[in-house]
Design a protein around this motif. Structure first.
Motif, mmCIF file in Angstrom:
data_model
loop_
_atom_site.group_PDB
_atom_site.id
_atom_site.type_symbol
_atom_site.label_atom_id
_atom_site.label_comp_id
_atom_site.label_asym_id
_atom_site.label_seq_id
_atom_site.Cartn_x
_atom_site.Cartn_y
_atom_site.Cartn_z
ATOM 1 N N GLY A 214 0.809 -1.215 0.000
ATOM 2 C CA GLY A 214 0.000 0.000 0.000
ATOM 3 C C GLY A 214 0.841 1.263 0.000
ATOM 4 N N VAL A 215 1.894 1.266 0.799
ATOM 5 C CA VAL A 215 2.781 2.433 0.867
ATOM 6 C C VAL A 215 3.487 2.645 -0.474
ATOM 7 C CG1 VAL A 215 4.900 3.331 1.922
ATOM 8 C CG2 VAL A 215 3.126 2.304 3.351
ATOM 9 N N ALA A 216 3.968 1.559 -1.089
ATOM 10 C CA ALA A 216 4.667 1.672 -2.374
ATOM 11 C C ALA A 216 3.744 2.229 -3.455
ATOM 12 C CB ALA A 216 5.214 0.312 -2.794
ATOM 13 N N LEU A 217 2.491 1.772 -3.487
ATOM 14 C CA LEU A 217 1.538 2.268 -4.486
ATOM 15 C C LEU A 217 1.193 3.732 -4.231
ATOM 16 C CD1 LEU A 217 -0.848 -0.816 -4.810
ATOM 17 C CD2 LEU A 217 0.922 -0.057 -6.410
ATOM 18 N N ALA A 218 1.085 4.097 -2.958
ATOM 19 C CA ALA A 218 0.816 5.500 -2.627
ATOM 20 C C ALA A 218 1.977 6.383 -3.066
ATOM 21 C CB ALA A 218 0.572 5.648 -1.122
ATOM 22 N N GLY A 219 3.197 5.910 -2.827
ATOM 23 C CA GLY A 219 4.366 6.667 -3.275
ATOM 24 C C GLY A 219 4.415 6.814 -4.785
ATOM 25 N N SER A 220 4.008 5.758 -5.500
ATOM 26 C CA SER A 220 3.971 5.823 -6.967
ATOM 27 C C SER A 220 3.002 6.891 -7.439
ATOM 28 C CB SER A 220 3.559 4.461 -7.538
ATOM 29 O OG SER A 220 4.456 3.446 -7.138
ATOM 30 N N ALA A 221 1.848 6.995 -6.759
ATOM 31 C CA ALA A 221 0.861 8.018 -7.117
ATOM 32 C C ALA A 221 1.417 9.420 -6.878
ATOM 33 C CB ALA A 221 -0.420 7.808 -6.308
ATOM 34 N N VAL A 222 2.135 9.595 -5.775
ATOM 35 C CA VAL A 222 2.739 10.907 -5.476
ATOM 36 C C VAL A 222 3.758 11.278 -6.551
ATOM 37 C CG1 VAL A 222 4.200 12.177 -3.856
ATOM 38 C CG2 VAL A 222 2.349 10.728 -2.994
ATOM 39 N N MET A 223 4.574 10.303 -6.973
ATOM 40 C CA MET A 223 5.576 10.578 -8.003
ATOM 41 C C MET A 223 4.922 10.987 -9.315
ATOM 42 S SD MET A 223 8.348 7.549 -7.316
ATOM 43 C CE MET A 223 9.642 8.283 -8.297
ATOM 44 N N SER A 224 3.792 10.370 -9.643
ATOM 45 C CA SER A 224 3.112 10.692 -10.902
ATOM 46 C C SER A 224 2.550 12.108 -10.896
ATOM 47 C CB SER A 224 1.986 9.684 -11.154
ATOM 48 O OG SER A 224 2.515 8.383 -11.328
ATOM 49 N N LEU A 225 2.277 12.657 -9.715
ATOM 50 C CA LEU A 225 1.759 14.020 -9.639
ATOM 51 C C LEU A 225 2.764 15.025 -10.184
ATOM 52 C CD1 LEU A 225 0.020 14.062 -6.131
ATOM 53 C CD2 LEU A 225 -1.069 14.086 -8.384
ATOM 54 N N ASP A 226 4.069 14.705 -10.092
ATOM 55 C CA ASP A 226 5.089 15.603 -10.626
ATOM 56 C C ASP A 226 4.878 15.834 -12.116
ATOM 57 O OD1 ASP A 226 6.932 17.122 -9.350
ATOM 58 O OD2 ASP A 226 8.534 15.644 -9.330
ATOM 59 N N GLY A 227 4.526 14.753 -12.826
ATOM 60 C CA GLY A 227 4.287 14.887 -14.257
ATOM 61 C C GLY A 227 2.986 15.601 -14.566
ATOM 62 N N LEU A 228 1.955 15.317 -13.796
ATOM 63 C CA LEU A 228 0.648 15.933 -14.035
ATOM 64 C C LEU A 228 0.655 17.418 -13.720
ATOM 65 C CD1 LEU A 228 -1.654 13.146 -12.542
ATOM 66 C CD2 LEU A 228 -1.343 13.709 -14.962
ATOM 67 N N LEU A 229 1.450 17.819 -12.720
ATOM 68 C CA LEU A 229 1.477 19.229 -12.300
ATOM 69 C C LEU A 229 2.618 20.015 -12.937
ATOM 70 C CD1 LEU A 229 0.747 18.723 -8.479
ATOM 71 C CD2 LEU A 229 -0.863 19.315 -10.304
ATOM 72 N N GLY A 230 3.355 19.373 -13.847
ATOM 73 C CA GLY A 230 4.428 20.080 -14.537
ATOM 74 C C GLY A 230 5.644 20.336 -13.691
ATOM 75 N N GLY A 231 5.896 19.480 -12.709
ATOM 76 C CA GLY A 231 7.038 19.682 -11.820
ATOM 77 C C GLY A 231 8.318 19.057 -12.316
ATOM 78 N N THR A 232 8.345 18.607 -13.562
ATOM 79 C CA THR A 232 9.540 17.975 -14.118
ATOM 80 C C THR A 232 9.722 18.391 -15.563
ATOM 81 O OG1 THR A 232 10.551 15.844 -14.673
ATOM 82 C CG2 THR A 232 8.176 15.931 -14.692
ATOM 83 N N THR A 233 10.948 18.368 -16.041
ATOM 84 C CA THR A 233 11.236 18.720 -17.432
ATOM 85 C C THR A 233 11.300 17.488 -18.325
ATOM 86 O OG1 THR A 233 13.614 18.631 -16.941
ATOM 87 C CG2 THR A 233 12.516 20.778 -16.763
ATOM 88 N N ALA A 234 10.996 16.308 -17.785
ATOM 89 C CA ALA A 234 11.002 15.086 -18.582
ATOM 90 C C ALA A 234 9.982 15.202 -19.713
ATOM 91 C CB ALA A 234 10.682 13.884 -17.702
ATOM 92 N N PRO A 235 10.262 14.588 -20.888
ATOM 93 C CA PRO A 235 9.380 14.775 -22.047
ATOM 94 C C PRO A 235 7.975 14.213 -21.869
ATOM 95 C CG PRO A 235 11.072 13.116 -22.498
ATOM 96 C CD PRO A 235 11.450 13.795 -21.223
ATOM 97 N N GLU A 236 7.842 12.989 -21.344
ATOM 98 C CA GLU A 236 6.537 12.361 -21.148
ATOM 99 C C GLU A 236 6.519 11.626 -19.810
ATOM 100 O OE1 GLU A 236 4.726 10.611 -24.934
ATOM 101 O OE2 GLU A 236 6.863 10.599 -25.414
ATOM 102 N N PRO A 237 6.495 12.370 -18.700
ATOM 103 C CA PRO A 237 6.676 11.742 -17.384
ATOM 104 C C PRO A 237 5.587 10.750 -17.003
ATOM 105 C CG PRO A 237 6.015 14.038 -17.162
ATOM 106 C CD PRO A 237 6.331 13.822 -18.604
ATOM 107 N N VAL A 238 4.341 11.056 -17.327
ATOM 108 C CA VAL A 238 3.255 10.150 -16.933
ATOM 109 C C VAL A 238 3.378 8.824 -17.678
ATOM 110 C CG1 VAL A 238 0.767 9.797 -16.881
ATOM 111 C CG2 VAL A 238 1.716 12.051 -16.346
ATOM 112 N N LEU A 239 3.593 8.883 -18.991
ATOM 113 C CA LEU A 239 3.773 7.657 -19.775
ATOM 114 C C LEU A 239 5.016 6.910 -19.308
ATOM 115 C CD1 LEU A 239 3.063 5.759 -22.072
ATOM 116 C CD2 LEU A 239 4.272 7.298 -23.651
#
Length: 283
Positions: free
Chosen positions: A120-145
């Protein structure tokens, strides 16, 4: 333990070598596996009699493991180019959580409360990491994908572990990895040809990177980890892999100048905690 430490450092270089290469993921993964096979060839030839221990069920399991490993490499290599190194390596390292779930459904292994909490903790952490891509907090080209591909790579790596677990109880390391790597290389070659990616026409720089992937993450990394399993508790080996995302993130910062976003770092720390709980909760 010393060999295990070397192995974790070696696998931490994998994402950096992938990022340096300009080759499509299929051919890159194919040559990493193929060159690892060539490096193992002397040991494979010396273990000729051991191959006779494979029965039909073992060969089918090794076939499944090899195909799962090929799919793992294809998805994860692609992930490294689409999201940050920190996110990609951390998410693909959630493999123990998927192994624990798979072992519960396939082999009837019990899931302790600690393992369930870790998943559960690992999946929650994965969701938090994905927010970086959704909110534009990274310069990676396609962070969510890229993050989704890394999670797919983790699921496939878990399938690879589960498929080969019973075989390794009856077959020694070198014959097993030889068969698995042959199947894996064949799957990656077919994948590359299906996409129309060139397999041979690359400059010397790329061949040096392929060789580095084979010697470092391939031979000194995953093969040494498999050897260490015979001498160190599997829970210790599983937990040790939390060092890979840390090492890869530091190398990406120093070598590539890649600074992960705040949510990626926070989510990554949560994921690592979840992996630790999951691994420690399993015997």
């Amino acid at each position: 333990m010393a060999a295990l430490a070397v192995a974790i450092v070696a696998v931490s270089t994998s994402a950096i070598l992938i990022r340096f290469s300009n080759v499509p993921s299929g051919p890159m993964a194919f040559w990493r596996v193929t060159l690892t096979l060539l490096l193992l060839a002397p040991l494979s030839l010396r273990s000729g009699a051991e191959f006779q221990k494979f029965d039909r069920r073992d060969l089918l399991s090794a076939l499944l493991a090899g195909l799962a490993l090929a799919a793992h490499f294809a998805t994860w290599f692609e992930s490294v180019d689409k999201t940050t190194v920190a996110a990609s390596v951390t998410l693909v390292t959630t493999q123990p959580a998927f192994v624990a779930v798979g072992a519960y459904f396939l082999f009837g292994e019990s899931l302790s409360r600690r393992s369930l909490a870790g998943i559960g903790v690992a999946l929650a952490g994965s969701a938090v990491m994905s927010l970086d891509g959704l909110l534009g907090g990274t310069t990676a080209p396609e962070p969510v994908l890229g993050n989704l591909l890394a999670l797919a790579g983790a699921v496939l790596a878990g399938l690879y572990v589960l498929a080969g677990r019973s075989v390794r109880q009856r077959v020694n390391l070198v014959p097993y990895v030889t068969v698995v790597y042959v199947v894996c290389a064949g799957g990656l070659l077919a994948y590359s040809l299906a996409l129309g990616d060139p397999v041979l026409a690359y400059p010397p720089r790329e061949w040096l990177l392929f060789l580095g992937m084979a010697i470092g993450p391939g031979l000194l990394g995953h093969t040494v980890v498999n050897w260490a399993l015979a001498h160190v508790e599997s829970s210790v080996v599983s937990v040790s892999f939390v060092g890979e995302p840390v090492g890869s993130t530091v190398l990406a910062l120093v070598i590539l100048g890649e600074v992960p976003g705040a949510l990626t770092l926070a989510g990554g720390a949560i994921v690592i905690g979840g992996i630790y709980l999951t691994a420690r909760g399993r015997r």
